[in-house]
Design an enzyme around this catalytic site. Structure first.
Site, short mmCIF file in Angstrom:
data_model
loop_
_atom_site.label_atom_id
_atom_site.label_comp_id
_atom_site.label_asym_id
_atom_site.label_seq_id
_atom_site.Cartn_x
_atom_site.Cartn_y
_atom_site.Cartn_z
N HIS A 16 0.83 -1.20 0.00
CA HIS A 16 0.00 0.00 0.00
C HIS A 16 0.87 1.26 0.00
O HIS A 16 1.50 1.59 1.00
CB HIS A 16 -0.93 -0.01 1.22
CG HIS A 16 -1.80 1.20 1.32
ND1 HIS A 16 -2.18 1.75 2.52
CD2 HIS A 16 -2.35 2.00 0.36
CE1 HIS A 16 -2.93 2.80 2.30
NE2 HIS A 16 -3.04 2.98 1.00
N GLU A 69 2.96 0.40 3.30
CA GLU A 69 2.52 -0.68 4.17
C GLU A 69 2.59 -2.00 3.41
O GLU A 69 1.94 -2.16 2.38
CB GLU A 69 1.08 -0.43 4.63
CG GLU A 69 0.93 0.76 5.56
CD GLU A 69 -0.52 1.04 5.92
OE1 GLU A 69 -0.77 1.44 7.07
OE2 GLU A 69 -1.40 0.87 5.05
#
Length: 281
Positions: free
Chosen positions: A138, A150
């Site tokens: 992410h 992430e």
């Protein structure tokens, strides 16, 4: 991982593609819509020109980066890439269908990653025959600037897959954090009160968006919540809010505000449409 595929040429997809090609990777950018690809290529070209003008890249580096970008409207062109990062809209059914198709055409060793900001990685991996090779990766908007990534570990994600994505993020100049597959992961879980409390303030007539943004910036934030919603897109913000709300079994403190839906229904999505909480036209 020198060959990467990116599914979706929207704001996040084109940003991830830019990061990839400016760090030496061959990037195939796929989108079903040729117009979206044309816009993405034009935006990436503008970023390269700006980077050259500011001395971040020289002319040779910019030219080589351009040559490493391959736009495509054919999903099969992603076959042969070592990792594919899906950056489609926040819709579980859509993402699962993309993962089914990628799983069917790609070799077993290909890592399938999702740029989802809130949806379950475990649920995406479950529709494939390689759940151990499925993870979240992410990025944050704007992807060329924001350093945090992430790396999300689903229930079946292997340690090898997590390590590979962490290493890739670092090679691309990012700061990866490994997180569990929980609703909203870290950032969007923490960000819900940031947006929702601000929405409640204006919904109850206590303050207007410029006032809230000004007060939040005075506390040390780079942007206020309404400025940030306009940057990200109000449709994206609403989708993430709804996803986290339902993932927590309708926990009241995560309930989206009706004014979010009203803004989306009005087509006021922020910078990308020229008008959101603020007017950019």
């Amino acid at each position: 991982m020198e060959r990467v595929g990116i599914v979706g040429a929207g704001t996040m997809g084109r940003g991830i593609a830019y990061v990839a090609i400016t760090h030496g990777a061959q990037a195939t950018l796929y989108d079903v819509a040729s117009g979206a690809l044309e816009n993405a290529v034009a935006q990436i070209e503008a970023w390269l020109q700006e980077a050259t003008a500011r001395g971040r890249l020289d002319e040779t580096e910019a030219r080589r980066a351009r040559e490493r970008l391959q736009p495509s409207t054919t999903l099969e062109d992603l076959v042969g890439t070592e990792v594919i990062i899906e950056a489609a809209p926040e819709d579980m059914a859509l993402k699962q269908e993309i993962f089914r198709q990628l799983d069917a055409i790609c070799p077993p060793g290909t890592i399938l990653a999702s740029n989802t900001s809130s949806l379950s990685i475990t649920a995406l991996g479950a529709v494939t025959r390689r759940p151990e090779r499925v993870a979240g990766m992410h990025f944050f908007n704007p992807a060329p600037i924001m350093r945090l990534v992430e790396v999300v570990r689903g229930l079946a994600t292997s340690e090898e897959t997590v390590r590979a994505l962490v290493d890739l993020a670092r090679r691309w100049g990012k700061t990866p954090v490994v997180v569990k597959d929980t609703p909203g992961f870290i950032v969007n879980r923490v960000a819900r009160p940031f947006y929702l409390e601000a929405l409640r303030l204006i919904g109850e007539g206590i303050a207007d968006p410029p006032t809230v943004d000004r007060l939040v910036r005075a506390l040390g934030f780079r942007m206020g919540p309404f400025e940030l919603m306009d940057l990200i897109g109000l449709d994206v913000n609403l989708a993430v809010s709804e996803s986290i709300y339902h993932a927590f079994f309708e926990e009241p403190r995560f309930r989206p505000h009706p004014i979010q839906r009203q803004m989306v229904q009005a087509g006021r999505l922020g910078r990308k449409t020229g008008k959101g909480w603020y007017d950019y036209e």
